[in-house]
Design a protein around this motif. Sequence first.
Motif, PDB file in Angstrom:
ATOM      1  N   ILE A   1     -18.453  52.594  -2.955  1.00 56.03           N
ATOM      2  CA  ILE A   1     -16.977  52.653  -2.944  1.00 56.03           C
ATOM      3  C   ILE A   1     -16.459  53.068  -4.322  1.00 56.03           C
ATOM      4  O   ILE A   1     -15.542  53.884  -4.437  1.00 56.03           O
ATOM      5  CB  ILE A   1     -16.392  51.274  -2.536  1.00 56.03           C
ATOM      6  CG1 ILE A   1     -16.664  51.026  -1.047  1.00 56.03           C
ATOM      7  CG2 ILE A   1     -14.893  51.227  -2.822  1.00 56.03           C
ATOM      8  CD1 ILE A   1     -16.269  49.631  -0.573  1.00 56.03           C
ATOM      9  N   ARG A   2     -17.047  52.511  -5.376  1.00 53.91           N
ATOM     10  CA  ARG A   2     -16.625  52.860  -6.734  1.00 53.91           C
ATOM     11  C   ARG A   2     -16.829  54.350  -7.017  1.00 53.91           C
ATOM     12  O   ARG A   2     -15.964  55.010  -7.593  1.00 53.91           O
ATOM     13  CB  ARG A   2     -17.411  52.005  -7.743  1.00 53.91           C
ATOM     14  CG  ARG A   2     -17.031  52.269  -9.195  1.00 53.91           C
ATOM     15  CD  ARG A   2     -17.902  51.460 -10.136  1.00 53.91           C
ATOM     16  NE  ARG A   2     -19.315  51.748  -9.952  1.00 53.91           N
ATOM     17  CZ  ARG A   2     -19.918  52.851 -10.427  1.00 53.91           C
ATOM     18  NH1 ARG A   2     -19.231  53.758 -11.092  1.00 53.91           N
ATOM     19  NH2 ARG A   2     -21.223  53.021 -10.243  1.00 53.91           N
ATOM     20  N   LYS A   3     -18.000  54.890  -6.603  1.00 56.52           N
ATOM     21  CA  LYS A   3     -18.285  56.312  -6.828  1.00 56.52           C
ATOM     22  C   LYS A   3     -17.289  57.212  -6.104  1.00 56.52           C
ATOM     23  O   LYS A   3     -16.802  58.204  -6.656  1.00 56.52           O
ATOM     24  CB  LYS A   3     -19.706  56.629  -6.362  1.00 56.52           C
ATOM     25  CG  LYS A   3     -20.803  56.094  -7.244  1.00 56.52           C
ATOM     26  CD  LYS A   3     -22.177  56.477  -6.689  1.00 56.52           C
ATOM     27  CE  LYS A   3     -23.289  55.953  -7.591  1.00 56.52           C
ATOM     28  NZ  LYS A   3     -24.638  56.307  -7.022  1.00 56.52           N
ATOM     29  N   LEU A   4     -16.989  56.831  -4.849  1.00 56.42           N
ATOM     30  CA  LEU A   4     -16.065  57.658  -4.059  1.00 56.42           C
ATOM     31  C   LEU A   4     -14.658  57.617  -4.651  1.00 56.42           C
ATOM     32  O   LEU A   4     -13.975  58.640  -4.737  1.00 56.42           O
ATOM     33  CB  LEU A   4     -16.038  57.186  -2.605  1.00 56.42           C
ATOM     34  CG  LEU A   4     -17.268  57.549  -1.757  1.00 56.42           C
ATOM     35  CD1 LEU A   4     -17.206  56.873  -0.387  1.00 56.42           C
ATOM     36  CD2 LEU A   4     -17.370  59.070  -1.572  1.00 56.42           C
ATOM     37  N   LYS A   5     -14.212  56.429  -5.047  1.00 51.09           N
ATOM     38  CA  LYS A   5     -12.878  56.323  -5.633  1.00 51.09           C
ATOM     39  C   LYS A   5     -12.780  57.117  -6.933  1.00 51.09           C
ATOM     40  O   LYS A   5     -11.738  57.722  -7.229  1.00 51.09           O
ATOM     41  CB  LYS A   5     -12.546  54.848  -5.887  1.00 51.09           C
ATOM     42  CG  LYS A   5     -12.198  54.084  -4.622  1.00 51.09           C
ATOM     43  CD  LYS A   5     -11.750  52.669  -4.954  1.00 51.09           C
ATOM     44  CE  LYS A   5     -11.265  51.936  -3.706  1.00 51.09           C
ATOM     45  NZ  LYS A   5     -10.825  50.558  -4.005  1.00 51.09           N
TER      46      LYS A   5
ATOM     47  N   LEU B   1     -14.623  57.408   2.378  1.00 56.62           N
ATOM     48  CA  LEU B   1     -14.269  56.101   1.841  1.00 56.62           C
ATOM     49  C   LEU B   1     -13.744  55.187   2.941  1.00 56.62           C
ATOM     50  O   LEU B   1     -14.119  54.013   3.032  1.00 56.62           O
ATOM     51  CB  LEU B   1     -13.221  56.266   0.737  1.00 56.62           C
ATOM     52  CG  LEU B   1     -12.669  54.963   0.125  1.00 56.62           C
ATOM     53  CD1 LEU B   1     -13.807  54.155  -0.529  1.00 56.62           C
ATOM     54  CD2 LEU B   1     -11.575  55.278  -0.895  1.00 56.62           C
ATOM     55  N   ASN B   2     -12.890  55.746   3.806  1.00 56.99           N
ATOM     56  CA  ASN B   2     -12.320  54.964   4.893  1.00 56.99           C
ATOM     57  C   ASN B   2     -13.417  54.468   5.843  1.00 56.99           C
ATOM     58  O   ASN B   2     -13.400  53.316   6.302  1.00 56.99           O
ATOM     59  CB  ASN B   2     -11.301  55.815   5.656  1.00 56.99           C
ATOM     60  CG  ASN B   2     -10.499  54.997   6.641  1.00 56.99           C
ATOM     61  OD1 ASN B   2      -9.915  53.971   6.279  1.00 56.99           O
ATOM     62  ND2 ASN B   2     -10.461  55.454   7.896  1.00 56.99           N
ATOM     63  N   THR B   3     -14.399  55.321   6.103  1.00 54.95           N
ATOM     64  CA  THR B   3     -15.524  54.936   6.975  1.00 54.95           C
ATOM     65  C   THR B   3     -16.377  53.853   6.316  1.00 54.95           C
ATOM     66  O   THR B   3     -16.803  52.884   6.965  1.00 54.95           O
ATOM     67  CB  THR B   3     -16.399  56.169   7.283  1.00 54.95           C
ATOM     68  OG1 THR B   3     -15.604  57.170   7.896  1.00 54.95           O
ATOM     69  CG2 THR B   3     -17.555  55.803   8.198  1.00 54.95           C
TER      70      THR B   3
ATOM     71  N   TYR C   1     -15.181  50.112   6.364  1.00 55.37           N
ATOM     72  CA  TYR C   1     -15.356  49.369   7.614  1.00 55.37           C
ATOM     73  C   TYR C   1     -16.821  49.302   8.051  1.00 55.37           C
ATOM     74  O   TYR C   1     -17.118  48.862   9.157  1.00 55.37           O
ATOM     75  CB  TYR C   1     -14.509  50.001   8.717  1.00 55.37           C
ATOM     76  CG  TYR C   1     -13.030  49.839   8.481  1.00 55.37           C
ATOM     77  CD1 TYR C   1     -12.379  48.671   8.847  1.00 55.37           C
ATOM     78  CD2 TYR C   1     -12.303  50.847   7.854  1.00 55.37           C
ATOM     79  CE1 TYR C   1     -11.019  48.503   8.612  1.00 55.37           C
ATOM     80  CE2 TYR C   1     -10.946  50.697   7.619  1.00 55.37           C
ATOM     81  CZ  TYR C   1     -10.309  49.518   8.004  1.00 55.37           C
ATOM     82  OH  TYR C   1      -8.960  49.358   7.757  1.00 55.37           O
ATOM     83  N   ASP C   2     -17.713  49.743   7.188  1.00 57.00           N
ATOM     84  CA  ASP C   2     -19.141  49.700   7.503  1.00 57.00           C
ATOM     85  C   ASP C   2     -19.704  48.317   7.129  1.00 57.00           C
ATOM     86  O   ASP C   2     -19.733  47.936   5.955  1.00 57.00           O
ATOM     87  CB  ASP C   2     -19.877  50.797   6.720  1.00 57.00           C
ATOM     88  CG  ASP C   2     -21.330  50.944   7.151  1.00 57.00           C
ATOM     89  OD1 ASP C   2     -21.852  50.043   7.830  1.00 57.00           O
ATOM     90  OD2 ASP C   2     -21.938  51.983   6.801  1.00 57.00           O
ATOM     91  N   LYS C   3     -20.174  47.556   8.118  1.00 54.72           N
ATOM     92  CA  LYS C   3     -20.677  46.202   7.885  1.00 54.72           C
ATOM     93  C   LYS C   3     -22.198  46.145   7.825  1.00 54.72           C
ATOM     94  O   LYS C   3     -22.784  45.068   7.740  1.00 54.72           O
ATOM     95  CB  LYS C   3     -20.169  45.276   8.995  1.00 54.72           C
ATOM     96  CG  LYS C   3     -18.661  45.145   9.014  1.00 54.72           C
ATOM     97  CD  LYS C   3     -18.203  44.223  10.146  1.00 54.72           C
ATOM     98  CE  LYS C   3     -16.671  44.109  10.138  1.00 54.72           C
ATOM     99  NZ  LYS C   3     -16.186  43.212  11.223  1.00 54.72           N
ATOM    100  N   THR C   4     -22.824  47.313   7.855  1.00 55.62           N
ATOM    101  CA  THR C   4     -24.296  47.345   7.847  1.00 55.62           C
ATOM    102  C   THR C   4     -24.875  47.334   6.440  1.00 55.62           C
ATOM    103  O   THR C   4     -26.030  46.997   6.239  1.00 55.62           O
ATOM    104  CB  THR C   4     -24.808  48.593   8.599  1.00 55.62           C
ATOM    105  OG1 THR C   4     -24.368  49.765   7.913  1.00 55.62           O
ATOM    106  CG2 THR C   4     -24.322  48.603  10.035  1.00 55.62           C
ATOM    107  N   LEU C   5     -24.074  47.775   5.444  1.00 55.13           N
ATOM    108  CA  LEU C   5     -24.576  47.836   4.069  1.00 55.13           C
ATOM    109  C   LEU C   5     -24.438  46.477   3.376  1.00 55.13           C
ATOM    110  O   LEU C   5     -23.483  45.730   3.638  1.00 55.13           O
ATOM    111  CB  LEU C   5     -23.803  48.897   3.280  1.00 55.13           C
ATOM    112  CG  LEU C   5     -23.963  50.358   3.729  1.00 55.13           C
ATOM    113  CD1 LEU C   5     -23.019  51.240   2.924  1.00 55.13           C
ATOM    114  CD2 LEU C   5     -25.396  50.826   3.549  1.00 55.13           C
TER     115      LEU C   5
ATOM    116  N   LYS D   1     -22.701  48.640  -1.120  1.00 56.68           N
ATOM    117  CA  LYS D   1     -21.412  49.123  -0.607  1.00 56.68           C
ATOM    118  C   LYS D   1     -20.388  49.218  -1.737  1.00 56.68           C
ATOM    119  O   LYS D   1     -19.644  50.203  -1.831  1.00 56.68           O
ATOM    120  CB  LYS D   1     -20.931  48.145   0.471  1.00 56.68           C
ATOM    121  CG  LYS D   1     -19.648  48.563   1.154  1.00 56.68           C
ATOM    122  CD  LYS D   1     -19.319  47.585   2.294  1.00 56.68           C
ATOM    123  CE  LYS D   1     -18.031  47.976   2.983  1.00 56.68           C
ATOM    124  NZ  LYS D   1     -17.724  47.093   4.129  1.00 56.68           N
ATOM    125  N   SER D   2     -20.371  48.232  -2.609  1.00 53.81           N
ATOM    126  CA  SER D   2     -19.418  48.248  -3.729  1.00 53.81           C
ATOM    127  C   SER D   2     -19.672  49.427  -4.660  1.00 53.81           C
ATOM    128  O   SER D   2     -18.741  50.070  -5.164  1.00 53.81           O
ATOM    129  CB  SER D   2     -19.523  46.930  -4.508  1.00 53.81           C
ATOM    130  OG  SER D   2     -19.171  45.846  -3.701  1.00 53.81           O
TER     131      SER D   2
END
Length: 543
Positions: free
Chosen positions: A524-528, A506-508, A511-515, A520-521
Amino acid sequence: MITKESIDNLKNHLEIVDVISQSLELKKSGANFKACCPFHGEDTPSFVVSPAKQIYHCFGCGVGGDAIKFIMEYEKLAYPEAIEKLASMYNVTLSYDDSNKPKQDLKVLDSINQYFIKLFTNNNVAKDYIKSRGISEFSIEKFEIGYAPKSFETINYLKNNYLNLADAKELGVIDSGENGLYSRFIERITFPIYGLNSKIVGFGGRTITGHSAKYINSPQTKIFNKSKLLYGYNIAKENIYKRNRIIVTEGYLDVIMLHQAGFNTAVATLGTALTKDHLPLLRRGEPKVIVAYDGDKAGLNAAFKASVMLSQSEFEGGVVIFGNGMDPADMVKEGKVEELNKVFSNPQAFISYAIDYIVAKYNINDPIQKQKALQEANEYLKSLSILYQDEYKRYLAQKLNIRENLVKISTQSRRKVENSSTKIDIAELSIIKAILEKPSRLDYVLDMVDSEIFDYHKEQFELLISDIHDPSLNGILLNERLEDYDDERLKKEICILLSKYYSSKLNTLLYDKTLDFKKKSNEIRKLKDKIFQLKQGKMVTYN
């Protein structure tokens, strides 16, 4: 080829601590046993043997395996040779696919022993000698004393009874020379020598014809190594365990007479001084070791060497020296049983005996000689534990009549600490250990875990998946720093490990600006969501 069924049968008879303790000096350490590894030099024991798992592993050099693997590595034997050696040790019959394969017949030793016993009963010269030494009829029978005849008679007996001459030669009963076959024991009183498997492995013989070699033993064979055997141990072992004492003497007759007088923990070395190879046998049952030797120059020197070796290995016990040309057998014959009981109950400690022996070599009235005595004794003391060094520096100072501060002992432990630069993670290893302990857990774990979640032990987890029985994983099984997880604890630790892994992802991702924003959202939701469930103690499927 040895059949798989007979190998499996042999494995059922093997006890790894028993097998390895015949070669190494094992010390109890919790549920396991430890020793200094025989495969690489070390001062701190890192070689661990597990009786529960029937495996060994060295945390220093990484070797490991089962009882068969140990014999292969230690004795430098091929797999079939190791199987045959262990089968001989444990009296297990092997089957072969090739029925034409010749098999060594160990029964030749039993047969020749019975032949010698029968001859003894009809040989008055041999009987008169034995009885002149005070040995009773009961002891003659108990120790199976026999008589070896002229060489041609033994050869004829083997031939007439269709015993394999090649086996007899390989087992040290006969040999061949310029004039053909000859017996190794000729016109001698015989004493059968038993191995730890309670099977005859060789003989000792005492001349009654004035031969220059008063005593001889069987030659070295696959099953006979006099540096690892003790005469009478097969008879004494149960009493050694019960009484927590073993009396080590120099001769067959000493053993027989001491047993006759009730000292039924007596054994003898086989024409050799005590060696490091004897230590594993002496260590069995952790008895106090009483070294009982003659007071001649050879006996005193042998007692000194034994004292140094046994004190360095931290054995309990001490030394008894017999003077006035007497030996234990003589004392029993003269009825001095009570005197023997007193000396065996109060032996001189190994360390004080060794110091006395060293000091006695020098004229300590001469300052130069006194300095040499101090130097030699100091070197000996430094080979002992710190506690013993401190305890006996006073004794040495008193013997030399010098100030105690002149005795220089080591200021730190003689054992070196082995450092490892390899980073380990206890939590990761404990999870792997839990699966190794109960392989049925693997399928359950693989639904949630992949090797990617392991930061430090990815390689070991991948090895576990590919071959859960790989010997290199034994080190994890026997690592005493690792906890033993039940199913509930394993589930909890996997949740923690996964939570840590997904938090890192999640932390990585943050800060990933390629997606693109939408993808990306969603990630992030799945990981959280996974992290939330894991913190609630719920398992999630790995993806």
